[in-house]
Design an enzyme around this catalytic site. Sequence first.
Site, PDB file in Angstrom:
ATOM      1  N   GLU A  52       6.791   7.452  -2.186  1.00  0.00           N
ATOM      2  CA  GLU A  52       6.968   7.947  -3.556  1.00  0.00           C
ATOM      3  C   GLU A  52       8.417   7.767  -4.002  1.00  0.00           C
ATOM      4  O   GLU A  52       9.049   8.687  -4.519  1.00  0.00           O
ATOM      5  CB  GLU A  52       6.564   9.418  -3.652  1.00  0.00           C
ATOM      6  N   ASP A 100      -4.940  14.816   1.845  1.00  0.00           N
ATOM      7  CA  ASP A 100      -3.525  14.876   1.481  1.00  0.00           C
ATOM      8  C   ASP A 100      -2.610  14.921   2.711  1.00  0.00           C
ATOM      9  O   ASP A 100      -3.004  15.309   3.804  1.00  0.00           O
ATOM     10  CB  ASP A 100      -3.287  16.123   0.634  1.00  0.00           C
ATOM     11  N   GLU A 103      -2.680   7.740  -3.896  1.00  0.00           N
ATOM     12  CA  GLU A 103      -1.384   8.087  -4.485  1.00  0.00           C
ATOM     13  C   GLU A 103      -0.396   7.003  -4.042  1.00  0.00           C
ATOM     14  O   GLU A 103      -0.463   5.892  -4.529  1.00  0.00           O
ATOM     15  CB  GLU A 103      -0.957   9.492  -4.062  1.00  0.00           C
ATOM     16  N   GLU A 155       3.526  14.275 -10.821  1.00  0.00           N
ATOM     17  CA  GLU A 155       3.775  15.560 -10.170  1.00  0.00           C
ATOM     18  C   GLU A 155       5.266  15.822  -9.999  1.00  0.00           C
ATOM     19  O   GLU A 155       5.701  16.973  -9.966  1.00  0.00           O
ATOM     20  CB  GLU A 155       3.064  15.614  -8.814  1.00  0.00           C
TER      21      GLU A 155
END
Length: 636
Positions: free
Chosen positions: A147, A386, A435, A441
């Site tokens: 990310e 997750d 993701e 987020e």
Amino acid sequence: MRRFASFLLAMSLWIVTWAGSYTIFSPDGQYKATVRVDGQISWLLYYRGDKVMSAQKIDILFARDKSNHWTVKKDVKVQGNGYYGLVLYLNKGFALEMVLYNNGLAYRWKSDRRDSLTVYNEVLDMAFTPDDEVFFPGDKGFISHQERIYEHVRFGELKDGAFAYTPVLVRTKGLSILVAEADLHDYPHMFVQYKDGLLKAVFPKVPLELRPATLRSDRNQVVVKEAPYIARTAGKRTLPWRLFMLAPEEKDLMANDLVWQLSSPTPMPMDFSWVKPGKVAWDWWNARQLEGVDFEPGINTETYKFYIDFAAQFGLEYVIFDEGWSRTTWDLLHFRPGMDVKYLIDYGRRKNVGIILWTLWGPLDQDMEQVLDSFAAWGAVGIKVDFMQRADQKMVNFYERVAREAAKRQLVVDFHGSFSPAGLRRAYPNILSYEGVRGAENNKWSKSITPAHNVTLPFTRNAVGPMDYTPGGMLNTTKDQFIISWKHPRVMGTRAHQIAMYVVYYSPLQMLADSPTNYLRNRRSTEFISAIPTVWDETVPLAGRAGEMAAVARRNGQNWYIGVINGETPRPFTVTFDFLPEGQMYEMEYMVDAPDSDVNPTHYDYARQMVTRGDRMDIYLQWGGGFAAILRPVQD
């Protein structure tokens, strides 16, 4: 004339061999790849006669720190759907396959060994010039959510040792190259490291022992002990494709489907007709903040009834019960007090809204069959898995086991805290999204989700597969207006920018991240979003360049949809309709930045008009601006 005739001759042969060199051409003749075997193996890629990149060395090490001396026993030309290629049958029971499309180059190793294969390392040393540009998602190591921000620099500006995950975007000599992989099974995900002037592939080793990162951690782990190898696998198999998507016009990366094309289909007869893409009302991002209700919002039955009612009202297919629905994060078989999950699943079924249940990967891995059997028995339709954070061989195998076991129970899957997709969805279409992206987020705790970041993703992360960015924020702000808020997160850019994401970003499972309260206050925006599908029959890139803007048209059935998102330079833009069929009139419903959206980003202009092929529409895109349109054919 002689040179032209020689070119035609080479094209007719597809492959030209000369003193240890093997050359193939793309079907349109724009690209040429030459493989050299002189004990070591290297290759070069040419675009319109100019060398654009090379792999100075490729190898597969099945002995510790020992390179191979390769010889070619036989070369075979191959042709497939849209590509020319070659297979070099080598010594040591290996072969090298390379294919060249009009929009990409790929190669892979093939092993024909009787026994199991232990891979200590795979070598891919890529050479670019110091002036070549790169969008580099710099990271700290193999334990990663993947990310990061794509840092736009030149190779010469990278520090020696700079580390990143893939995909990585390179610009060189008028060509955009996206470095990626495909058909990843029973093998680690590929990372890269810039070292000694080369971009080198690097891979996590197989972990042998892990422990929690802290005493109370239920999700974060550290590797305590690892094997000296990256994979131990079957001796007769193909290894993952090393893929280089090619685009003289960067916009075309948005329609490049090579990851899917190169990946293996379902390995066994399975019926996936039950898989239903769709949109999701999501609870976690908006912290379940509801207003004007006669109950206390929170993780309770009444709150989730409200989410289900909201989803049903706008035709959303799913609601996610994110972290907190179960008694603890590791006890997935009992409900949190005040949460009647079975009742809510049945309530959703009566309203045609499916329930997706969140889970940490650890407890799922520990007792997968019982957990999934229970979820299916309750009537859940999917899982959101997750915090995997790893991409070694064992974790790659976990993804496939989840997909396979979920498919047996007709459960869709959304992977979070994940690595980027690498083709597994072709084998298991019940995987709807991943993701592996710095998504919305992050607005809850940082100021990093800028319009420039948003318009980089279509040409990088989203080009390799579905991307669960979680768009749909209604609290739109300028850069100066933006504040960090956990319970009421804002988003930079205009309302039209957020709505256009539903067309620009590809994800068969697409979130509506904001609170139902905010969507009910902004009914027109919500109705517009709810009318946009999540899967497509055709994609036509209109314009775009990473970090600047992205514009795309997509077709679902007879309807067309246009999405345009802008970066941080306001600009005029002309929407063209040349993708429409000749002679068909369409009614276009659209939302576009208002003249004052630069200071009031929630403002937009909404209108309808008739359009047909050949028409043009001039619009003005504000800072972080956008344009979204739905085109429906007018029936005679």
